[in-house]
Design a protein around this motif. Structure first.
Motif, short mmCIF file in Angstrom:
data_model
loop_
_atom_site.label_atom_id
_atom_site.label_comp_id
_atom_site.label_asym_id
_atom_site.label_seq_id
_atom_site.Cartn_x
_atom_site.Cartn_y
_atom_site.Cartn_z
N GLU A 1 31.17 -0.34 19.48
CA GLU A 1 31.07 0.65 18.30
C GLU A 1 32.14 0.29 17.40
N ARG A 2 32.05 0.57 16.26
CA ARG A 2 33.13 0.59 15.21
C ARG A 2 33.46 2.15 14.81
N LEU A 3 34.67 2.61 14.93
CA LEU A 3 35.06 3.63 14.72
C LEU A 3 36.21 3.58 13.61
N TYR A 4 35.85 4.69 12.74
CA TYR A 4 36.87 4.83 11.49
C TYR A 4 37.50 6.09 11.61
N GLY A 5 38.82 5.96 11.58
CA GLY A 5 39.73 7.27 11.79
C GLY A 5 41.31 7.09 12.01
N ARG A 6 41.68 8.06 12.60
CA ARG A 6 42.92 8.17 12.77
C ARG A 6 43.37 8.48 14.29
N ILE A 7 44.45 7.93 14.72
CA ILE A 7 45.00 8.46 15.99
C ILE A 7 45.63 9.80 15.75
N ASP A 8 45.02 10.85 16.54
CA ASP A 8 45.46 12.20 16.32
C ASP A 8 46.56 12.68 17.21
N GLU A 9 46.45 12.42 18.48
CA GLU A 9 47.51 12.74 19.45
C GLU A 9 47.81 11.80 20.40
N VAL A 10 48.84 11.74 20.62
CA VAL A 10 49.27 10.65 21.69
C VAL A 10 49.74 11.42 23.00
N HIS A 11 49.56 11.39 24.06
CA HIS A 11 49.73 12.20 25.48
C HIS A 11 50.20 11.00 26.48
N ASP A 12 50.50 11.38 27.43
CA ASP A 12 51.01 10.46 28.46
C ASP A 12 50.00 9.46 29.17
N SER A 13 48.59 9.92 29.33
CA SER A 13 47.88 9.05 29.81
C SER A 13 46.73 8.61 28.97
N ILE A 14 46.56 9.56 27.81
CA ILE A 14 45.46 9.25 26.84
C ILE A 14 46.02 9.43 25.53
#
Length: 83
Positions: A35-48
């Motif tokens: 798959e090709r996804l276009y977007g932005r990294i929204d949130e950064v957590h410890d595991s995901i």
């Protein structure tokens, strides 16, 4: 034996640095499903970390997906008015 050069901490730092930028992600879902996804990294957590796609859908990935190269990051392609 295959060796992982970078650890989870390095993957977390690199993903954190990409947060907020327009990206194209190539995601290998297995069994020849790419798959090709276009977007932005929204949130950064410890595991995901979560990615908010341009269409509004939110997908989540683990840092091990980055280490195993199931998720690859590229700069978003710039679209012009001529296209």
């Amino acid at each position: 034996m295959r060796e992982i050069v970078h650890g989870l901490n390095t993957a977390k730092k690199r993903v954190g640095l990409l947060a907020g930028r327009d990206l194209m992600l190539i995601v290998n879902r297995g069994r020849n499903k790419i798959e090709r996804l276009y977007g932005r990294i929204d949130e950064v957590h410890d595991s995901i970390f979560t990615v908010k796609e341009n269409e509004g859908k939110i997908s989540s990935f683990s840092y091990s997906d980055v280490l195993t190269k199931s998720v690859k990051f590229f700069p978003a392609e710039q679209k012009t008015d001529k296209e």
